[in-house]
Design a protein around this motif. Structure first.
Motif, PDB file in Angstrom:
ATOM      1  N   LEU A 100       0.829  -1.207   0.000  1.00 30.30           N
ATOM      2  CA  LEU A 100       0.000   0.000   0.000  1.00 30.30           C
ATOM      3  C   LEU A 100       0.866   1.261   0.000  1.00 30.30           C
ATOM      4  O   LEU A 100       0.532   2.256  -0.634  1.00 30.30           O
ATOM      5  CB  LEU A 100      -0.949   0.004   1.206  1.00 30.30           C
ATOM      6  CG  LEU A 100      -1.996   1.111   1.253  1.00 30.30           C
ATOM      7  CD1 LEU A 100      -2.869   1.062   0.008  1.00 30.30           C
ATOM      8  CD2 LEU A 100      -2.847   0.989   2.498  1.00 30.30           C
ATOM      9  N   GLY A 101       2.000   1.203   0.673  1.00 31.83           N
ATOM     10  CA  GLY A 101       2.918   2.336   0.682  1.00 31.83           C
ATOM     11  C   GLY A 101       3.427   2.660  -0.707  1.00 31.83           C
ATOM     12  O   GLY A 101       3.598   3.832  -1.057  1.00 31.83           O
ATOM     13  N   GLY A 102       3.678   1.647  -1.512  1.00 37.32           N
ATOM     14  CA  GLY A 102       4.140   1.867  -2.885  1.00 37.32           C
ATOM     15  C   GLY A 102       3.091   2.554  -3.738  1.00 37.32           C
ATOM     16  O   GLY A 102       3.394   3.465  -4.506  1.00 37.32           O
ATOM     17  N   ILE A 103       1.843   2.114  -3.580  1.00 40.27           N
ATOM     18  CA  ILE A 103       0.744   2.728  -4.339  1.00 40.27           C
ATOM     19  C   ILE A 103       0.571   4.179  -3.928  1.00 40.27           C
ATOM     20  O   ILE A 103       0.459   5.070  -4.772  1.00 40.27           O
ATOM     21  CB  ILE A 103      -0.561   1.931  -4.137  1.00 40.27           C
ATOM     22  CG1 ILE A 103      -0.416   0.542  -4.742  1.00 40.27           C
ATOM     23  CG2 ILE A 103      -1.750   2.674  -4.740  1.00 40.27           C
ATOM     24  CD1 ILE A 103      -1.520  -0.424  -4.360  1.00 40.27           C
ATOM     25  N   LEU A 104       0.566   4.433  -2.618  1.00 38.29           N
ATOM     26  CA  LEU A 104       0.433   5.813  -2.138  1.00 38.29           C
ATOM     27  C   LEU A 104       1.650   6.652  -2.530  1.00 38.29           C
ATOM     28  O   LEU A 104       1.517   7.833  -2.855  1.00 38.29           O
ATOM     29  CB  LEU A 104       0.241   5.836  -0.624  1.00 38.29           C
ATOM     30  CG  LEU A 104      -1.116   5.349  -0.121  1.00 38.29           C
ATOM     31  CD1 LEU A 104      -1.117   5.247   1.396  1.00 38.29           C
ATOM     32  CD2 LEU A 104      -2.216   6.284  -0.595  1.00 38.29           C
ATOM     33  N   GLY A 105       2.830   6.041  -2.497  1.00 33.87           N
ATOM     34  CA  GLY A 105       4.039   6.764  -2.875  1.00 33.87           C
ATOM     35  C   GLY A 105       4.015   7.200  -4.333  1.00 33.87           C
ATOM     36  O   GLY A 105       4.349   8.349  -4.650  1.00 33.87           O
ATOM     37  N   ILE A 106       3.621   6.296  -5.201  1.00 36.18           N
ATOM     38  CA  ILE A 106       3.532   6.644  -6.624  1.00 36.18           C
ATOM     39  C   ILE A 106       2.459   7.710  -6.835  1.00 36.18           C
ATOM     40  O   ILE A 106       2.656   8.660  -7.605  1.00 36.18           O
ATOM     41  CB  ILE A 106       3.271   5.380  -7.470  1.00 36.18           C
ATOM     42  CG1 ILE A 106       4.505   4.478  -7.417  1.00 36.18           C
ATOM     43  CG2 ILE A 106       2.911   5.743  -8.904  1.00 36.18           C
ATOM     44  CD1 ILE A 106       4.303   3.104  -7.982  1.00 36.18           C
ATOM     45  N   SER A 107       1.355   7.601  -6.123  1.00 35.99           N
ATOM     46  CA  SER A 107       0.303   8.624  -6.214  1.00 35.99           C
ATOM     47  C   SER A 107       0.822   9.983  -5.759  1.00 35.99           C
ATOM     48  O   SER A 107       0.515  11.016  -6.361  1.00 35.99           O
ATOM     49  CB  SER A 107      -0.906   8.229  -5.363  1.00 35.99           C
ATOM     50  OG  SER A 107      -1.452   7.022  -5.807  1.00 35.99           O
ATOM     51  N   ALA A 108       1.611   9.992  -4.688  1.00 37.69           N
ATOM     52  CA  ALA A 108       2.183  11.242  -4.184  1.00 37.69           C
ATOM     53  C   ALA A 108       3.115  11.868  -5.215  1.00 37.69           C
ATOM     54  O   ALA A 108       3.098  13.082  -5.437  1.00 37.69           O
ATOM     55  CB  ALA A 108       2.926  10.997  -2.872  1.00 37.69           C
ATOM     56  N   ILE A 109       3.926  11.052  -5.849  1.00 37.74           N
ATOM     57  CA  ILE A 109       4.870  11.559  -6.848  1.00 37.74           C
ATOM     58  C   ILE A 109       4.128  12.147  -8.051  1.00 37.74           C
ATOM     59  O   ILE A 109       4.415  13.261  -8.495  1.00 37.74           O
ATOM     60  CB  ILE A 109       5.839  10.438  -7.293  1.00 37.74           C
ATOM     61  CG1 ILE A 109       6.731  10.019  -6.117  1.00 37.74           C
ATOM     62  CG2 ILE A 109       6.678  10.882  -8.483  1.00 37.74           C
ATOM     63  CD1 ILE A 109       7.489   8.723  -6.336  1.00 37.74           C
ATOM     64  N   LEU A 132       6.347  19.598  -3.369  1.00 35.55           N
ATOM     65  CA  LEU A 132       7.699  19.052  -3.333  1.00 35.55           C
ATOM     66  C   LEU A 132       7.883  18.108  -2.149  1.00 35.55           C
ATOM     67  O   LEU A 132       8.489  17.041  -2.287  1.00 35.55           O
ATOM     68  CB  LEU A 132       8.717  20.188  -3.272  1.00 35.55           C
ATOM     69  CG  LEU A 132      10.176  19.801  -3.419  1.00 35.55           C
ATOM     70  CD1 LEU A 132      10.407  19.079  -4.741  1.00 35.55           C
ATOM     71  CD2 LEU A 132      11.062  21.031  -3.318  1.00 35.55           C
ATOM     72  N   SER A 133       7.317  18.469  -1.001  1.00 38.01           N
ATOM     73  CA  SER A 133       7.408  17.563   0.156  1.00 38.01           C
ATOM     74  C   SER A 133       6.659  16.260  -0.114  1.00 38.01           C
ATOM     75  O   SER A 133       7.083  15.186   0.313  1.00 38.01           O
ATOM     76  CB  SER A 133       6.883  18.242   1.422  1.00 38.01           C
ATOM     77  OG  SER A 133       5.486  18.424   1.365  1.00 38.01           O
ATOM     78  N   GLY A 134       5.533  16.341  -0.835  1.00 36.26           N
ATOM     79  CA  GLY A 134       4.798  15.134  -1.205  1.00 36.26           C
ATOM     80  C   GLY A 134       5.600  14.239  -2.123  1.00 36.26           C
ATOM     81  O   GLY A 134       5.609  13.004  -1.977  1.00 36.26           O
ATOM     82  N   ILE A 135       6.320  14.843  -3.080  1.00 35.35           N
ATOM     83  CA  ILE A 135       7.162  14.061  -3.987  1.00 35.35           C
ATOM     84  C   ILE A 135       8.274  13.365  -3.205  1.00 35.35           C
ATOM     85  O   ILE A 135       8.549  12.175  -3.410  1.00 35.35           O
ATOM     86  CB  ILE A 135       7.755  14.963  -5.096  1.00 35.35           C
ATOM     87  CG1 ILE A 135       6.645  15.448  -6.024  1.00 35.35           C
ATOM     88  CG2 ILE A 135       8.834  14.232  -5.882  1.00 35.35           C
ATOM     89  CD1 ILE A 135       7.079  16.526  -6.998  1.00 35.35           C
ATOM     90  N   ILE A 136       8.907  14.088  -2.287  1.00 38.05           N
ATOM     91  CA  ILE A 136      10.000  13.500  -1.501  1.00 38.05           C
ATOM     92  C   ILE A 136       9.483  12.367  -0.613  1.00 38.05           C
ATOM     93  O   ILE A 136      10.062  11.272  -0.585  1.00 38.05           O
ATOM     94  CB  ILE A 136      10.706  14.593  -0.668  1.00 38.05           C
ATOM     95  CG1 ILE A 136      11.457  15.556  -1.602  1.00 38.05           C
ATOM     96  CG2 ILE A 136      11.664  13.976   0.359  1.00 38.05           C
ATOM     97  CD1 ILE A 136      11.939  16.819  -0.937  1.00 38.05           C
ATOM     98  N   MET A 137       8.380  12.632   0.113  1.00 41.48           N
ATOM     99  CA  MET A 137       7.838  11.585   0.992  1.00 41.48           C
ATOM    100  C   MET A 137       7.325  10.396   0.190  1.00 41.48           C
ATOM    101  O   MET A 137       7.473   9.246   0.614  1.00 41.48           O
ATOM    102  CB  MET A 137       6.735  12.154   1.883  1.00 41.48           C
ATOM    103  CG  MET A 137       7.277  13.063   2.968  1.00 41.48           C
ATOM    104  SD  MET A 137       6.025  13.560   4.165  1.00 41.48           S
ATOM    105  CE  MET A 137       5.114  14.766   3.225  1.00 41.48           C
ATOM    106  N   GLY A 138       6.732  10.651  -0.969  1.00 37.62           N
ATOM    107  CA  GLY A 138       6.282   9.560  -1.832  1.00 37.62           C
ATOM    108  C   GLY A 138       7.446   8.706  -2.314  1.00 37.62           C
ATOM    109  O   GLY A 138       7.354   7.476  -2.361  1.00 37.62           O
TER     110      GLY A 138
END
Length: 158
Positions: A100-109, A132-138
């Motif tokens: 789930l983290g991967g899916i949310l991470g890609i969505s954030a990016i 930009l913080s969302g891209i980094i955390m994603g």
């Protein structure tokens, strides 16, 4: 949205003189003006008067403010940076839970990149640092998810 009232402008009587006609619309000289633009002061007829956010703008000023992203409704409705940040936070928190983290991470990016593109096109929009913080955390959440999955697979095989 404020209602536009199209009223016939009757000539006003001036003491000591004849009737005074309403000024013509800056865009439609054949139409009598009903008000003036709150931004530039041009006279506008009932066709051109554009009520927005408690003010009346001429067509040119409305298009300018809209193109620059200066309207509050554009700024408050722009949620991509917050969505990117929230997905990034979720990616970091849930990296260990079934990908789930991967899916949310890609969505954030993806949402972060879209937000920055919108902000570059309309400089008045807020949220570049949030995106930009969302891209980094994603990115961190996606990497952590991949690392966790690899660790799980490699540690389960003796």
């Amino acid at each position: 949205m404020l209602p536009i009232v199209a009223a016939a402008v009757a000539p006003a009587a001036v003491e000591g003189g004849g009737p005074v006609q309403a000024p013509p619309c800056a865009r439609h000289p054949a139409n009598a003006a009903v008000t003036a633009c709150n931004r530039c002061g041009d006279f506008v007829c009932s066709v051109c008067a554009t009520p927005v956010e408690g003010a009346v703008l001429c067509v040119r000023c409305f298009e300018f403010k809209h193109g620059q992203g200066e309207l509050y409704s554009q700024k408050s409705g722009f949620r991509l940076p917050q969505t990117s940040r929230n997905c990034g936070i979720g990616a970091i928190i849930l990296f260990w839970f079934c990908g789930l983290g991967g899916i949310l991470g890609i969505s954030a990016i993806v949402t972060g990149i879209l937000a920055i593109r919108h902000i570059r096109r309309q400089p008045g929009l807020p949220g570049e640092k949030t995106a930009l913080s969302g891209i980094i955390m994603g990115s961190v959440g996606t990497i952590a998810t991949v690392a966790f999955i690899l660790w799980s697979v490699l540690s389960s095989n003796p």
